[in-house]
Scaffold this motif. Structure first.
Motif, PDB file in Angstrom:
ATOM      1  N   ILE A   1      -5.733   6.352   2.087  1.00  0.00           N
ATOM      2  CA  ILE A   1      -5.169   6.115   0.821  1.00  0.00           C
ATOM      3  C   ILE A   1      -4.158   7.394   0.321  1.00  0.00           C
ATOM      4  O   ILE A   1      -2.970   6.909  -0.094  1.00  0.00           O
ATOM      5  N   ARG A   2      -4.665   8.481   0.470  1.00  0.00           N
ATOM      6  CA  ARG A   2      -3.879   9.498  -0.126  1.00  0.00           C
ATOM      7  C   ARG A   2      -2.654  10.022   0.494  1.00  0.00           C
ATOM      8  O   ARG A   2      -1.841  10.684   0.252  1.00  0.00           O
ATOM      9  N   VAL A   3      -2.560   9.713   1.739  1.00  0.00           N
ATOM     10  CA  VAL A   3      -1.479  10.199   2.706  1.00  0.00           C
ATOM     11  C   VAL A   3      -0.726   9.062   2.966  1.00  0.00           C
ATOM     12  O   VAL A   3       0.608   9.416   3.281  1.00  0.00           O
ATOM     13  N   ASN A   4      -1.233   8.040   3.754  1.00  0.00           N
ATOM     14  CA  ASN A   4      -0.439   6.939   4.418  1.00  0.00           C
ATOM     15  C   ASN A   4      -0.292   5.673   3.908  1.00  0.00           C
ATOM     16  O   ASN A   4       0.215   4.753   4.538  1.00  0.00           O
ATOM     17  N   MET A   5      -0.795   5.439   2.802  1.00  0.00           N
ATOM     18  CA  MET A   5      -0.880   4.266   2.104  1.00  0.00           C
ATOM     19  C   MET A   5       0.808   3.435   2.013  1.00  0.00           C
ATOM     20  O   MET A   5       0.826   2.409   2.567  1.00  0.00           O
TER      21      MET A   5
ATOM     22  N   ALA B   1      -1.684   9.033  -5.568  1.00  0.00           N
ATOM     23  CA  ALA B   1      -0.814   9.685  -4.323  1.00  0.00           C
ATOM     24  C   ALA B   1       0.278   8.867  -3.682  1.00  0.00           C
ATOM     25  O   ALA B   1       1.148   9.439  -3.138  1.00  0.00           O
TER      26      ALA B   1
ATOM     27  N   GLN C   1       4.075   9.676  -1.949  1.00  0.00           N
ATOM     28  CA  GLN C   1       4.359   9.278  -0.596  1.00  0.00           C
ATOM     29  C   GLN C   1       5.840   8.604  -0.655  1.00  0.00           C
ATOM     30  O   GLN C   1       6.701   8.731   0.170  1.00  0.00           O
TER      31      GLN C   1
END
Lengths: 449, 357
Positions: A278-282, B33, B37
């Motif tokens: 979720i937090r980095v690669n969504m 977040a 991104q």
């Protein structure tokens, strides 16, 4: 403010230096604002056996209670259940779709277990492709149902991957981003876990299964992605119940021998999974789905339908040309079918006509037969009538003769004998009359019958 | 906790989802977040913007572009020293990559020297329309390839700035013809050029008359009323619409005023500061084009104008009436190949009856 651009320029692109603040550094913010007003879509597919903890993990990941009915083990086949939810966090709206495989791994014969999953994924790509190829389309408010991430739940046996897992993952790896995770990791001890993980990864590599690689080309996320990749597959524990630990409530599972804390990195890799997913690669997951998996599907599908890219100096619309050809082919087929149907129709009509004619003939014959019998009967009755008339005639003659005799006897003889003869004649005359009457009545009744 | 309703959609690929029940989250998950991104990704990929400036020669188009982007896009031709005025309308574009605070922008500016300069200006808008449609065509071809590029290079014209000469009266027939044709194909922003020849009152009167002209001829300039998403947008955009066309002055020389260095035009009777709102409306134009509505310009070009073009183009290739023979794909509705107005393909289906003339 003013930045001298020292980047190597390519082709005719010239790098220009600005002498003041122009203001387009607000562009990313403009883009983000646009996206927040539209909202995001994210679709997760959970593949795993019944009872392995898929629903619980989803509840834990998104900090909410999604679904309450656990599935039974009696499913005749694998089917997919998709549910959509709207989540909102600060000003970000997320349309989350969670797809569950119900009945996976429950059948005795698991040959076709992967098929419904592949079909579902393809169906989502197909829907998007159809929308994209429409003439009047509306892609910007299209609800994207393509699967962005597939969480593959591996059972914590401690040995290696099951063959069902390998087969399924191999079928899915070119269609979706696979993230393998070890479910119910609190049943494996720490030393066994390490061996289990390396065994799984080596099996995946040796079988050529392509799982999702966390992107390492962007400086900001490369480091964290690289460190996290080492821990694949993530050993996770899911729990929605809270247990008091120290002086806080935390999500955990309570056992007689201790408490497994979900968000404790020493206990399980749940936090890593949440970070990565979720937090980095969504956004990267979504992009990979669109630019790699969907494009691959699109290319295969269009080539299958017969479309090809022609070289640039031929006619501009290769797609349209092929379409025209296909359309004519299709119309030709339609016409052929129409002809066939028409011929069949004509044949059927002829058959029906023949049947009807036969029936008509039969009816005529019956009618003739009846007529004939009727005539025969009529003739018989006429004959009988004639007989009767003849008898009546002969009787009349006899009567006339008797009367003549009577008158002669009267003239020549005595009155006594005349009386006696009269009496005799009368009585015999009466007898004859009565017998004749009876005979007539008989004949009359006979003729009636 | 919210009572959750199930919205089962088993295996059916629906284009639009049925009601998705809103869920209450009990704690921080980290969904926001995704915005960061997105930002990182966008900055890595860079942005593209294509702008076209149209107007008669001598109205200050090149100077305006230089002022907008604070760099020498190309040399502004001083009067009399330039080459012979071109006999036909030519378009030439120049591309630069500019960077500010880590944000890379690939900017393409297309100039139209010779527009409206001939004695007979009939159909002088045709080359421009042809150019715009050519860019759409390029994009369409790229999009229809089997093996597509990861990121299709976007050379479509996102914005066309039309320079109205400061006559002070009203729009001329050439202006009206051009605007009518172009506002259906591209986002048009009209500006009053060389506004330093008009006083403030004259400017206002001129502006009102131009607005009246636009309304009479139903010319929808950017920001178009039918694309306002919500109330905030509408308020913001109506404020902008009130000031359109902006009265602008372009300058690329710096002068000292009160100890500050400003961009301006120096005349015998004073210095006209370009960035001073009291003097001219250049800051409004710059903010509209760059700081607040750049992404919106691109979105409308992509979602509306390009889609319109695509519909016309895909229908043109078929002389036969459409039937169910669209092989395995969704049957397309029959469409007349006339150019649809802006109202036909409107984003927000719920709100497009909101125009008053």
């Amino acid at each position: 403010m003013a930045v001298a651009v020292g980047r190597p320029s390519n082709e005719e692109l010239r790098n220009l230096s600005l002498s003041g603040h122009v203001g387009f550094d607000s562009l990313p913010d403009q883009l983000v604002n646009k996206s927040t007003s539209q909202g995001f879509c994210f679709n997760i597919l959970c593949v795993g056996e019944t009872g392995i903890g898929k629903s619980t993990l989803m509840d834990t990941l998104f900090n909410t209670k999604f679904e309450s009915d656990p599935a039974t083990h009696n499913e005749p086949g694998v089917r997919l259940k998709a549910r959509s939810y709207e989540l909102q966090e600060s000003n970000v709206r997320l349309k989350l779709t969670i797809v569950d495989t119900v009945g996976f791994g429950d059948q005795i014969n698991k040959d076709d277990s992967y098929k419904p999953i592949v079909e579902y994924i393809d169906a989502q790509f197909e829907a998007y492709l159809q929308e994209e190829l429409k003439i009047k389309r509306s892609l910007f408010n299209y609800h994207d149902t393509r699967i962005h991430a597939c969480l593959y739940f591996i059972a914590p046996t401690g040995h290696s991957l099951k063959s069902l897992d390998l087969v399924t993952m191999k079928k899915l790896d070119s269609k979706v981003n696979i993230i393998p995770i070890i479910a119910k990791a609190d049943t494996i001890a720490k030393n066994e876990l390490h061996k289990f993980k390396s065994k799984i990864m080596s099996e995946l590599v040796s079988n050529g299964v392509q799982i999702y690689q966390f992107p390492t080309d962007e400086e900001t996320v490369a480091e964290i992605n690289a460190t996290m990749s080492v821990h694949l597959p993530f050993a996770v524990v899911g729990s929605t119940e809270e247990v008091k630990i120290g002086n806080k409530m935390a999500k955990a599972r309570q056992y007689p021998w201790g408490v497994v804390q979900v968000e404790n990195e020493n206990h399980c890799d749940f936090v890593k999974l949440r970070e990565m997913l979720i937090r980095v690669n969504m956004e990267d997951l979504r992009e990979q789905t669109h630019t790699r998996h969907y494009e691959l599907y699109r290319r295969c599908k269009l080539e299958e339908m017969g479309f090809k890219d022609t070289d640039p100096d031929s006619k501009p619309f290769s797609l349209q040309e092929t379409y025209e050809a296909k359309r004519n082919e299709f119309l030709g087929e339609l016409q052929k079918k129409e002809e066939e149907m028409r011929q069949m129709f004509v044949m059927r009509v002829k058959e029906k006509e023949a049947e009807l004619k036969e029936a008509e003939k039969e009816l005529h014959e019956k009618f003739d037969l009846l007529k004939r019998t009727h005539q025969e009967e009529k003739k018989k009755v006429e004959d009988k009538k004639k007989e009767l008339e003849e008898e009546v005639n002969s009787f009349q003659k006899k009567k006339a003769a008797a009367q003549l005799l009577q008158s002669q006897a009267q003239q020549s003889g005595a009155q006594q004998t005349k009386k006696d003869k009269d009496k005799k004649k009368q009585s015999s005359w009466l007898l004859m009359k009565s017998t004749l009457r009876l005979g007539l009545l008989e004949l009359f009744f006979c003729s009636l019958l | 906790m919210d009572p959750l309703r199930r919205s089962p959609s088993p295996c059916s690929p629906q284009a639009s989802s049925p009601e998705s029940p809103p869920c209450e989250m009990l704690g921080y998950v980290g969904i926001e977040a995704v915005l960061d991104q997105l930002k990182i990704k966008a900055m890595k990929m860079g942005f593209e913007f294509n702008i076209m400036v149209v107007g008669q020669s001598g109205l200050g188009k090149s100077t305006m572009v230089n002022t907008l982007f604070k760099s020498k896009m190309w040399k502004s031709t001083p009067p009399g020293l330039g080459g012979p005025t071109p006999q036909t309308l030519q378009l030439h574009s120049v591309t630069h990559v500019i960077e500010e605070n880590g944000v890379k922008l690939k900017l393409t500016v297309t100039d139209t020297p010779g527009f409206g300069d001939q004695i007979n200006n009939d159909k002088c808008w045709d080359p421009i329309l042809g150019y715009i449609n050519e860019k759409y065509e390029q994009y369409l071809q790229e999009e229809l390839l089997i093996t597509r590029q990861r990121h299709i290079p976007d050379s479509r014209v996102h914005c066309c700035v039309y320079f109205v000469p400061p006559t002070g009266h009203c729009l001329r027939p050439l202006d009206i013809e051009f605007l009518q044709r172009l506002c259906r194909t591209v986002n048009v922003v009209p500006v009053i050029a060389r506004a330093d020849s008009l006083t403030i009152e004259e400017r206002e009167a001129f502006r009102r008359r131009i607005q009246h002209n636009l309304k009479t001829h139903s010319i929808e300039v950017y920001p178009q009323k039918c694309f306002d998403e919500d109330v905030n947008d509408r308020i913001l955009n109506s404020r902008i619409r009130d000031r359109i066309p902006f009265a602008v002055v372009g300058a690329d020389r710096e002068h000292m005023v009160n100890g500050r260095c400003v961009l301006g035009r120096k005349t015998k009777w004073g210095i006209i500061e370009v960035e001073n709102m009291a003097h001219c409306e250049f800051p409004l134009l710059r903010d509209l084009l760059i700081r607040s509505h750049l992404q919106d310009l691109k979105d409308i070009t992509h979602n509306v104008h390009y889609e319109n073009y695509r519909v016309i183009r895909l229908n043109q290739s078929h002389v036969l009436p459409r039937g169910p023979g669209w092989v395995n794909l969704a049957p397309a509705p029959p469409c007349q190949p006339s150019s649809p107005g802006l109202t036909k393909v409107c984003r927000w289906a719920q709100d497009n009856s909101d125009e008053d003339s």
